[in-house]
Design a protein around this motif. Structure first.
Motif, PDB file in Angstrom:
ATOM      1  N   ALA A   1      38.241 122.241  14.430  1.00 15.92           N
ATOM      2  CA  ALA A   1      38.875 121.220  15.652  1.00 15.92           C
ATOM      3  C   ALA A   1      38.576 122.154  16.812  1.00 15.92           C
ATOM      4  O   ALA A   1      38.534 121.406  18.056  1.00 15.92           O
ATOM      5  CB  ALA A   1      40.289 121.117  15.197  1.00 15.92           C
TER       6      ALA A   1
ATOM      7  N   ALA B   1      42.755 114.086  16.241  1.00 14.80           N
ATOM      8  CA  ALA B   1      42.442 114.976  15.321  1.00 14.80           C
ATOM      9  C   ALA B   1      43.007 116.298  15.664  1.00 14.80           C
ATOM     10  O   ALA B   1      42.871 116.851  16.617  1.00 14.80           O
ATOM     11  CB  ALA B   1      41.000 115.066  15.023  1.00 14.80           C
ATOM     12  N   ARG B   2      43.718 116.832  14.595  1.00 21.47           N
ATOM     13  CA  ARG B   2      44.457 118.217  14.758  1.00 21.47           C
ATOM     14  C   ARG B   2      43.762 119.031  13.643  1.00 21.47           C
ATOM     15  O   ARG B   2      43.412 118.739  12.584  1.00 21.47           O
ATOM     16  CB  ARG B   2      45.946 118.129  14.564  1.00 21.47           C
ATOM     17  CG  ARG B   2      46.559 116.932  15.457  1.00 21.47           C
ATOM     18  CD  ARG B   2      47.750 116.507  15.082  1.00 21.47           C
ATOM     19  NE  ARG B   2      47.811 115.996  13.441  1.00 21.47           N
ATOM     20  CZ  ARG B   2      48.718 115.363  12.959  1.00 21.47           C
ATOM     21  NH1 ARG B   2      49.759 115.084  13.842  1.00 21.47           N
ATOM     22  NH2 ARG B   2      48.387 114.861  11.664  1.00 21.47           N
TER      23      ARG B   2
ATOM     24  N   PHE C   1      39.245 118.581   9.040  1.00 20.38           N
ATOM     25  CA  PHE C   1      39.234 119.418  10.132  1.00 20.38           C
ATOM     26  C   PHE C   1      39.839 120.704   9.811  1.00 20.38           C
ATOM     27  O   PHE C   1      40.764 120.604   8.896  1.00 20.38           O
ATOM     28  CB  PHE C   1      40.034 118.853  11.369  1.00 20.38           C
ATOM     29  CG  PHE C   1      39.222 117.798  12.077  1.00 20.38           C
ATOM     30  CD1 PHE C   1      38.396 118.168  13.236  1.00 20.38           C
ATOM     31  CD2 PHE C   1      39.226 116.544  11.853  1.00 20.38           C
ATOM     32  CE1 PHE C   1      37.574 117.095  14.083  1.00 20.38           C
ATOM     33  CE2 PHE C   1      38.669 115.620  12.524  1.00 20.38           C
ATOM     34  CZ  PHE C   1      37.730 115.772  13.599  1.00 20.38           C
TER      35      PHE C   1
END
Length: 261
Positions: free
Chosen positions: A97, A240-241, A260
């Motif tokens: 990420a 998105a993390r 991720f």
């Protein structure tokens, strides 16, 4: 319209922001006179630079293809960006990420072209005839503009906020599914975070691909055999993390996942 010098400087700012992962201020605030032609030229300056450095175009993406997004941006047509080979990510390889600034994911029905599309005269029938398969896809989008605070010319200049894409394994022939009525569900870490249907894309994603073929022709670009085309998202974009695991399930089309780290 902006001068060539200003276009080149803004393209360099975006390129630096992508490389250094340091977001920049909105272009449209700093240059209120920027227009769509300027923005596409800025995008193309960076694409040409990358091609000169060995990158390879493998397709295109359409953005702003839902009525809601067009209304939000105050526009009456979509926009587009380039997909490069090094933007492809893979289901079985976690994506870091930290490579991105503000990553988000979108759920899309990917088109795989078997023959070149016509340019300015491309029709929806041409698209259907040229498409060898649909594929489940997730697009990874990002913005090199601070906090996703973007106007139309910001996102166009920024390669339509493109960052990556992943295709699932399934390939379905156009005659075997109604591309206008594919239900899609996106989960993040096992929890449903978005649901939609393929007709969220201009009522029919084929319309988006035909529009794209006509639009890029005005910039001297053609959609070619082997290209991947992402016509727009069936759902809203989801942040998105690090550590997030996404899974998109498409009725009758299969699934695709993205992890991720």
């Amino acid at each position: 319209m902006l001068s060539d010098a200003v276009r080149n400087r803004l393209a360099q700012e975006l390129d630096d922001a992508e490389r250094d992962r340091v977001a920049i201020d909105k272009l449209v605030d700093r240059h209120p006179d920027i227009d769509v032609v300027d923005a596409y030229e800025i995008q193309l300056i960076n694409i040409r630079r990358k091609l000169a450095d060995g990158a390879r175009v493998v397709g295109h993406k359409v953005g702003l293809s839902s009525a809601a997004m067009q209304q939000m941006m105050g526009v009456d047509e979509p926009d587009y960006g380039h997909l490069l080979a090094d933007m492809e990510v893979y289901q079985d390889v976690p994506v870091e990420a930290g490579r991105y600034l503000f990553p988000r994911v979108e759920v899309e029905v990917g088109f795989v072209l078997g023959v070149d599309l016509p340019g300015a005269d491309c029709t929806e029938d041409d698209v259907l005839a040229a498409t060898v398969a649909y594929a489940p896809a997730i697009e990874l989008i990002d913005s090199r503009i601070k906090d996703w605070n973007i106007g139309l010319c910001d996102t166009i200049s920024d390669n339509a906020s493109s960052a990556g894409f992943v295709l699932g394994r399934e390939r379905i022939a156009p005659n075997d599914i109604d591309v206008k009525s594919i239900d899609a569900v996106l989960t993040r870490n096992g929890e449903v975070v978005a649901e939609g249907r393929s007709d969220a894309v201009l009522g029919n994603p084929v319309i988006a691909v035909a529009w794209l073929a006509r639009k890029v022709a005005s910039f001297g670009v053609r959609l070619k055999a082997g290209d991947i085309v992402l016509p727009g998202s069936c759902t809203r974009a989801i942040d998105a993390r690090p550590g997030d695991s996404f899974h998109a399930e498409f009725a009758g089309l299969g699934s695709v996942r993205l992890q991720f780290s």
